[in-house]
Design a protein around this motif. Structure first.
Motif, PDB file in Angstrom:
ATOM      1  N   ILE A   1      -6.633  -0.500   6.449  1.00  0.00           N
ATOM      2  CA  ILE A   1      -7.978  -0.370   5.440  1.00  0.00           C
ATOM      3  C   ILE A   1      -7.267  -0.709   4.150  1.00  0.00           C
ATOM      4  N   ALA A   2      -6.550   0.154   3.378  1.00  0.00           N
ATOM      5  CA  ALA A   2      -5.455  -0.113   2.024  1.00  0.00           C
ATOM      6  C   ALA A   2      -5.008  -1.395   2.208  1.00  0.00           C
TER       7      ALA A   2
ATOM      8  N   LYS B   1      -5.818  -3.658   4.292  1.00  0.00           N
ATOM      9  CA  LYS B   1      -6.919  -5.483   3.612  1.00  0.00           C
ATOM     10  C   LYS B   1      -6.795  -5.015   2.283  1.00  0.00           C
ATOM     11  N   MET B   2      -7.548  -4.233   1.628  1.00  0.00           N
ATOM     12  CA  MET B   2      -7.599  -3.617   0.387  1.00  0.00           C
ATOM     13  C   MET B   2      -6.263  -4.771  -0.563  1.00  0.00           C
ATOM     14  N   LEU B   3      -4.863  -4.953   0.057  1.00  0.00           N
ATOM     15  CA  LEU B   3      -4.614  -6.339  -1.035  1.00  0.00           C
ATOM     16  C   LEU B   3      -4.181  -7.451  -1.009  1.00  0.00           C
ATOM     17  N   ASP B   4      -5.787  -7.605  -0.470  1.00  0.00           N
ATOM     18  CA  ASP B   4      -6.245  -9.626  -0.653  1.00  0.00           C
ATOM     19  C   ASP B   4      -6.855  -9.741  -1.306  1.00  0.00           C
ATOM     20  N   VAL B   5      -7.292  -8.022  -2.122  1.00  0.00           N
ATOM     21  CA  VAL B   5      -8.181  -7.783  -3.363  1.00  0.00           C
ATOM     22  C   VAL B   5      -7.147  -7.302  -4.743  1.00  0.00           C
ATOM     23  N   TYR B   6      -6.494  -6.390  -4.478  1.00  0.00           N
ATOM     24  CA  TYR B   6      -6.181  -5.653  -5.361  1.00  0.00           C
ATOM     25  C   TYR B   6      -4.075  -5.914  -5.288  1.00  0.00           C
ATOM     26  N   PRO B   7      -3.691  -6.144  -6.670  1.00  0.00           N
ATOM     27  CA  PRO B   7      -1.972  -5.760  -6.179  1.00  0.00           C
ATOM     28  C   PRO B   7      -1.680  -5.144  -5.769  1.00  0.00           C
TER      29      PRO B   7
ATOM     30  N   ALA C   1       0.650  -1.660  -0.020  1.00  0.00           N
ATOM     31  CA  ALA C   1       0.221  -0.222  -0.020  1.00  0.00           C
ATOM     32  C   ALA C   1       0.950   1.495   0.228  1.00  0.00           C
ATOM     33  N   TRP C   2       0.592   1.893  -1.017  1.00  0.00           N
ATOM     34  CA  TRP C   2       1.629   3.865  -0.699  1.00  0.00           C
ATOM     35  C   TRP C   2       0.803   4.284  -1.056  1.00  0.00           C
ATOM     36  N   ARG C   3       1.853   5.410  -0.548  1.00  0.00           N
ATOM     37  CA  ARG C   3       1.175   7.374  -0.683  1.00  0.00           C
ATOM     38  C   ARG C   3       0.915   7.523  -1.469  1.00  0.00           C
ATOM     39  N   LEU C   4       0.069   7.650  -1.904  1.00  0.00           N
ATOM     40  CA  LEU C   4      -0.465   9.229  -2.617  1.00  0.00           C
ATOM     41  C   LEU C   4       1.303   9.750  -3.586  1.00  0.00           C
TER      42      LEU C   4
END
Length: 202
Positions: free
Chosen positions: A173-174, A176-182, A43-46
């Motif tokens: 949150i971000a 956790k979303m790595l379970d769905v998005y690369p 998960a990367w900072r913008l």
């Protein structure tokens, strides 16, 4: 060429982008594919410098239709986006309920909010609702400001809460979303509340 509407920051980013304009299409595609491999699984900072460079290259690649020409193969973990056929690279912003996840290649909606899968969907909805109420303080009208008594204090409290919520988005949150998005990119600032990336501590 610069226009009168270009801010000094816009001009600086245009200068930064010149290096990619010297790349031929194949070199640009390969650079993007290799960089996606480095971004994968995190998960990367913008605001991260690598993300800034990637976005500049990605916008140029979108103009040149690099991904639709299949001049380079992205890492296998990245499915094709439906908006511009580039590899799926989503951005999480405070406006996720309205805008969904944003494509880092074409800036269009990549994943509509209702299509974000459970269980993160409900957590994201609660976070976005909470953030929306905090962000709204920056846009209060005169009546709301007067009713708050000390608006400066209310604004400062909102900024501090925004820092906390943005940090939660990046840290929890971000991830956790790595379970769905690369890969996930998350917004780490709020100009309206004068929250800068360095204020958001993980």
């Amino acid at each position: 060429m610069a226009t009168n509407a270009d801010s000094p920051l816009d001009l600086l980013w245009k200068e930064y982008s010149l290096v990619f304009r010297d790349f031929d299409d194949t070199t640009l595609g390969r650079w993007l594919a290799q960089t996606l491999g480095q971004l994968q699984g995190k998960a990367w900072r913008l605001s991260h410098p690598l993300l800034g460079a990637y976005r500049l290259a990605a916008q140029l690649a979108n103009e040149r239709h690099i991904w639709s020409q299949r001049l380079a193969s992205p890492p296998p973990a990245y499915p094709e986006s439906s908006c511009c056929r580039a590899p799926l690279l989503p951005l999480l912003t405070r406006d996720v309920k309205d805008s969904g996840l944003i494509c880092q290649h074409c800036n269009e909606t990549l994943v509509p909010f209702e299509e974000i899968p459970a269980p993160v969907h409900s957590e994201l909805e609660a976070w976005a609702t909470q953030y929306g109420a905090v962000h709204a303080v920056a846009h209060w009208d005169d009546r709301q400001r007067k009713s708050a008594g000390d608006y400066d204090r209310a604004y400062e409290n909102a900024a501090e809460e925004a820092e906390r919520l943005l940090a939660h988005a990046g840290r929890v949150i971000a991830v956790k979303m790595l379970d769905v998005y690369p890969t996930m990119v998350w917004e780490d600032q709020d100009d309206c509340l004068e929250v800068r990336p360095e204020d958001v501590v993980l």
